[in-house]
Motif scaffolding. Structure first.
Motif, PDB file in Angstrom:
ATOM      1  N   UNK A  47      14.529   0.944   6.746  1.00 51.97           N
ATOM      2  CA  UNK A  47      13.481   0.177   7.401  1.00 51.97           C
ATOM      3  C   UNK A  47      13.961  -1.216   7.797  1.00 51.97           C
ATOM      4  N   UNK A  48      14.862  -1.771   7.001  1.00 51.07           N
ATOM      5  CA  UNK A  48      15.396  -3.087   7.314  1.00 51.07           C
ATOM      6  C   UNK A  48      14.627  -4.249   6.725  1.00 51.07           C
ATOM      7  N   UNK A  49      13.791  -3.980   5.725  1.00 50.01           N
ATOM      8  CA  UNK A  49      13.117  -5.050   5.007  1.00 50.01           C
ATOM      9  C   UNK A  49      13.900  -5.362   3.738  1.00 50.01           C
ATOM     10  N   UNK A  50      14.122  -6.646   3.461  1.00 53.91           N
ATOM     11  CA  UNK A  50      14.756  -7.017   2.199  1.00 53.91           C
ATOM     12  C   UNK A  50      13.759  -6.764   1.077  1.00 53.91           C
ATOM     13  N   UNK A  51      14.228  -6.175  -0.008  1.00 53.66           N
ATOM     14  CA  UNK A  51      13.362  -5.872  -1.149  1.00 53.66           C
ATOM     15  C   UNK A  51      13.510  -6.970  -2.195  1.00 53.66           C
ATOM     16  N   UNK A  52      12.397  -7.349  -2.781  1.00 50.36           N
ATOM     17  CA  UNK A  52      12.346  -8.329  -3.856  1.00 50.36           C
ATOM     18  C   UNK A  52      11.549  -7.704  -4.999  1.00 50.36           C
ATOM     19  N   UNK A  53      12.114  -7.710  -6.207  1.00 50.17           N
ATOM     20  CA  UNK A  53      11.420  -7.116  -7.355  1.00 50.17           C
ATOM     21  C   UNK A  53      11.297  -8.118  -8.493  1.00 50.17           C
ATOM     22  N   UNK A  66      22.896  -3.247  -8.981  1.00 50.66           N
ATOM     23  CA  UNK A  66      23.529  -1.931  -8.845  1.00 50.66           C
ATOM     24  C   UNK A  66      22.965  -1.161  -7.649  1.00 50.66           C
ATOM     25  N   UNK A  67      21.680  -1.326  -7.402  1.00 47.73           N
ATOM     26  CA  UNK A  67      21.039  -0.611  -6.294  1.00 47.73           C
ATOM     27  C   UNK A  67      20.943  -1.449  -5.028  1.00 47.73           C
ATOM     28  N   UNK A  68      21.613  -2.601  -5.020  1.00 48.24           N
ATOM     29  CA  UNK A  68      21.659  -3.431  -3.815  1.00 48.24           C
ATOM     30  C   UNK A  68      20.409  -4.232  -3.548  1.00 48.24           C
ATOM     31  N   UNK A  69      19.584  -4.439  -4.568  1.00 48.57           N
ATOM     32  CA  UNK A  69      18.380  -5.252  -4.408  1.00 48.57           C
ATOM     33  C   UNK A  69      18.827  -6.713  -4.519  1.00 48.57           C
ATOM     34  N   UNK A  70      18.704  -7.491  -3.424  1.00 46.08           N
ATOM     35  CA  UNK A  70      19.301  -8.818  -3.394  1.00 46.08           C
ATOM     36  C   UNK A  70      18.450  -9.944  -3.963  1.00 46.08           C
ATOM     37  N   UNK A  71      17.148  -9.730  -4.107  1.00 41.27           N
ATOM     38  CA  UNK A  71      16.344 -10.845  -4.604  1.00 41.27           C
ATOM     39  C   UNK A  71      15.295 -10.365  -5.586  1.00 41.27           C
ATOM     40  N   UNK A  72      14.926 -11.274  -6.470  1.00 43.64           N
ATOM     41  CA  UNK A  72      13.964 -10.940  -7.504  1.00 43.64           C
ATOM     42  C   UNK A  72      13.296 -12.216  -7.992  1.00 43.64           C
ATOM     43  N   UNK A  73      12.204 -12.036  -8.702  1.00 43.97           N
ATOM     44  CA  UNK A  73      11.552 -13.171  -9.341  1.00 43.97           C
ATOM     45  C   UNK A  73      11.434 -12.870 -10.821  1.00 43.97           C
ATOM     46  N   UNK A  74      11.372 -13.938 -11.618  1.00 41.22           N
ATOM     47  CA  UNK A  74      11.317 -13.801 -13.069  1.00 41.22           C
ATOM     48  C   UNK A  74       9.866 -13.594 -13.483  1.00 41.22           C
TER      49      UNK A  74
END
Length: 75
Positions: A47-53, A66-74
């Motif tokens: 889809x081309x959306x950056x994922x944030x978890x 490991x799965x290429x998820x580039x951003x996250x929040x604590x």
């Protein structure tokens, strides 16, 4: 797919997803965990959306990378 619909909205660039849900009571739903990460990696690739978890432990960060998820929040 929801991600495809979101991608059509001008200005939407990130897909925010809850993978590890903190329990509000013992035995409550805890989220899909690592099982959801390949699905989210597919959202990024197809889809081309950056994922944030949300992450709560260093293990979560390692799995996200490991799965290429580039951003996250604590959480």
């Amino acid at each position: 797919m929801l991600a495809k619909a979101l991608k059509t909205i001008p200005g939407v660039e990130t897909f925010r997803a809850g993978v590890w849900k903190p329990r509000t009571r013992p035995g409550g739903f805890e989220g899909m965990g690592e099982q959801a990460l390949p699905w989210l990696a597919q959202v990024q690739q197809s889809v081309g959306l950056e994922v944030c978890i949300e992450v709560a432990t260093s293990r979560h960060v390692q799995l996200a990378h490991r799965y290429g998820i580039p951003s996250f929040w604590i959480g």
